[in-house]
Design a protein around this motif. Structure first.
Motif, PDB file in Angstrom:
ATOM      1  N   PRO A  71       0.813  -1.227   0.000  1.00 23.89           N
ATOM      2  CA  PRO A  71       0.000   0.000   0.000  1.00 23.89           C
ATOM      3  C   PRO A  71       0.840   1.269   0.000  1.00 23.89           C
ATOM      4  O   PRO A  71       0.372   2.319  -0.442  1.00 23.89           O
ATOM      5  N   GLU A  72       2.082   1.181   0.476  1.00 20.69           N
ATOM      6  CA  GLU A  72       2.952   2.358   0.472  1.00 20.69           C
ATOM      7  C   GLU A  72       3.401   2.724  -0.940  1.00 20.69           C
ATOM      8  O   GLU A  72       3.785   3.872  -1.188  1.00 20.69           O
ATOM      9  N   PHE A  73       3.375   1.756  -1.869  1.00 23.65           N
ATOM     10  CA  PHE A  73       3.918   1.992  -3.210  1.00 23.65           C
ATOM     11  C   PHE A  73       2.836   2.037  -4.278  1.00 23.65           C
ATOM     12  O   PHE A  73       2.836   2.924  -5.136  1.00 23.65           O
ATOM     13  N   ALA A  74       1.960   1.050  -4.291  1.00 24.19           N
ATOM     14  CA  ALA A  74       1.002   0.875  -5.384  1.00 24.19           C
ATOM     15  C   ALA A  74      -0.323   1.555  -5.039  1.00 24.19           C
ATOM     16  O   ALA A  74      -0.869   1.375  -3.946  1.00 24.19           O
ATOM     17  N   SER A  75      -0.854   2.308  -5.979  1.00 22.82           N
ATOM     18  CA  SER A  75      -2.086   3.061  -5.744  1.00 22.82           C
ATOM     19  C   SER A  75      -3.289   2.127  -5.696  1.00 22.82           C
ATOM     20  O   SER A  75      -3.392   1.165  -6.458  1.00 22.82           O
ATOM     21  N   SER A  76      -4.227   2.441  -4.806  1.00 24.23           N
ATOM     22  CA  SER A  76      -5.483   1.691  -4.702  1.00 24.23           C
ATOM     23  C   SER A  76      -6.638   2.417  -5.388  1.00 24.23           C
ATOM     24  O   SER A  76      -7.780   1.948  -5.337  1.00 24.23           O
TER      25      SER A  76
END
Length: 403
Positions: free
Chosen positions: A321-326
Motif C-alpha cells: 500500500p505504500e507503493f502501489a495506488s489503490s
C-alpha cells in the motif's frame, strides 16, 4: 557445488532440452510419462531417493505446481529460483515459492524495517552495463532446438504454453528476420513520444504466456487488460494526456497488440493520444512518464525506484500500500499519488539483504558469482528472510559487471 558440499543431486527432465542442458552430469532422471501421471511419479522418486529438498526454477508451471503440493504435503524444503525481482543484476532465491507465492506477499514494510535493524551494510548499486540478453536468447533457442528435433524419447511431453513448440519457433524466426524493421519502428515511436511535448502515462506490457501474468493476475488474455486500461484512460485522463503501451523486449508478435490497441483506442475516441512502442529500453520512456500501469511486471520496480506513481492489477511482491495506488484506474490517471520513496528504499534494501543474489543464469561469470553465495544459503537451516531477522544474513559480495 551441492555435490561438493556432500549432497546427492538428481534432476528430473521432461524433454530433450532438459537432458542436453544437464551436460552429461550424473543423476538425470528422464520422465517420459503422461502429464497427468507426473504427481504419482514424483511421489515414487521422493520415496526411492529419500528426497529432502526440491529445487525449482519458477513455481507456477504444471510440473512445478505438482512438486510444490507434494513438498508441502511431506514437509520437504522447497527452494524456488526466479529471475531477479530487481533484475537484471540479481536473481531471486526464496523458500516455499516466488512471485505471488512468495513470503514477501505477507511481509509489510514495518516488519522489513525491523529486520533491517540487524544490518548496517550499504545498498549495492547496479553496474552500468549488462550483457546477458543475447546469451539468454541464444541458449533459449538452442534448448528449443533439442525439443523440436531431438525429442523422440519424450513423446508424451506437453509444453506449458498454449502454442506448440514448432509454432513458437516459427513466430520467433519471423520476428528475428524482421528485427531491422522492428528497430526502426521502435526508434520512430520512441522519438515521437519523447519529443511530443505532451504528458503521458506508460503501460508496461508482459508476455501473455508469462507465468506471473497468468497465475497471479486477473486476466486470461492480454486483450482483457488492454480493454480495462483504455476504458480507464478514456474516462479519467485529462484530454491533453497521452497513453503509451510499451511491449515486452521479448514480445514475439503472437498476439496482434498493435492492431488491438489501435482498434480499441478508435472505439473510445482516443486514437490520436495512444501510442505503441515495440520493446526496447524502458529507461528512455520512464524519464518523462507521469505514471505507470501494469498487471505485475517486474519492470515496475524501476518505476518505483524513480518515484513514479504506479497502478498494479495482479499480485506482485512490490504491491504494498505504500507503493502501489489503490485508486480506481480513471481516478489514477487523473490524480495519481506518488509512492512513498522512503518506504520503497527500505523495501529494496530488504530484498538486497535477503532474496536478491548478485549474478545471473545465462553467462558463466554470472553463474560463478551466484554459486559463490547461493549454495550456502540453500544449505542453511533458515530461509533468507528469517536469516536477516535473526542476524544471520549471508555476507554480500561487491557487485561487479556480469557479462
Amino acid at each position: 557445488m551441492l555435490r561438493a558440499a556432500g549432497a546427492e543431486v538428481w534432476r528430473v527432465g521432461f524433454n530433450a532440452g532438459d537432458r542436453a542442458f544437464w551436460f552429461g552430469a550424473p543423476g538425470f532422471l528422464p520422465y517420459r510419462g503422461r502429464p497427468e501421471d507426473w504427481p504419482a511419479a514424483l511421489a515414487e522418486i521422493i520415496d526411492a531417493k529419500g528426497v529432502t529438498d526440491i529445487v525449482l526454477y519458477g513455481d507456477a508451471r504444471p510440473v512445478h505446481a505438482a512438486a510444490v503440493l507434494e513438498a508441502r504435503r511431506r514437509g520437504i524444503t522447497l527452494h524456488a529460483f526466479e529471475e531477479g525481482y530487481l533484475r537484471p543484476y540479481w536473481i531471486t532465491y526464496e523458500r516455499g515459492g516466488t512471485n505471488g507465492h512468495s513470503r514477501l506477499m505477507d511481509l509489510g514494510v514495518a516488519a522489513m524495517r525491523e529486520a533491517l535493524a540487524q544490518s548496517d551494510m550499504d545498498v549495492p548499486e547496479p553496474p552500468a552495463r549488462w550483457g546477458e540478453l543475447r546469451q539468454h536468447v541464444f541458449w533459449a533457442a538452442l534448448y528449443h532446438w533439442f525439443v523440436l528435433f531431438r525429442n523422440g524419447a519424450f513423446a508424451n511431453f506437453r509444453s506449458h504454453r498454449d502454442l506448440p513448440v514448432a509454432r513458437e519457433a516459427w513466430i520467433y524466426t519471423r520476428r528475428l528476420l524482421a528485427l531491422p524493421l522492428v528497430a526502426l519502428d521502435r526508434a520512430v515511436a520512441t522519438r515521437r513520444v519523447r519529443l511530443g511535448g505532451f504528458p503521458y502515462h506508460l503501460v508496461l506490457l508482459q508476455l501473455e504466456h508469462d507465468s506471473s501474468f497468468r497465475a497471479h493476475g486477473p486476466f486470461e488474455r492480454q486483450e482483457e487488460f488492454l480493454r480495462v486500461v483504455l476504458d480507464g484512460f478514456a474516462r479519467g485522463a485529462p484530454r491533453h494526456h497521452h497513453l503509451v503501451f510499451k511491449a515486452h523486449p521479448l514480445e514475439n508478435g503472437r498476439s496482434p497488440l498493435r492492431r488491438l490497441i489501435r482498434r480499441m483506442a478508435q472505439e473510445r475516441g482516443v486514437a490520436g493520444r495512444v501510442h505503441y512502442v515495440a520493446g526496447g529500453k524502458l529507461a528512455r520512456l520512464l524519464d518523462h512518464a507521469r505514471s505507470a500501469v501494469t498487471v505485475n511486471s517486474t519492470a515496475a520496480q524501476q518505476v518505483l525506484w524513480r518515484g513514479i506513481p504506479l497502478k498494479v492489477f495482479g499480485r506482485a511482491v512490490y504491491g504494498k500500500p505504500e507503493f502501489a495506488s489503490s485508486l480506481p484506474l480513471d481516478r489514477f490517471f487523473a490524480e495519481a499519488p506518488r509512492p512513498d520513496g522512503r518506504a520503497y528504499r527500505d523495501y529494496r534494501r530488504f530484498l538486497l539483504e535477503t532474496s536478491q543474489i548478485p549474478g545471473g543464469f545465462y553467462s558463466a561469470p554470472g553463474r560463478r558469482a551466484l554459486l559463490r553465495q547461493v549454495v550456502d544459503m540453500m544449505l542453511s537451516d533458515v530461509d533468507p528472510y528469517d536469516a536477516l531477522r535473526l542476524g544471520r544474513a549471508a555476507p554480500r559480495e561487491t557487485l561487479r559487471l556480469v557479462r
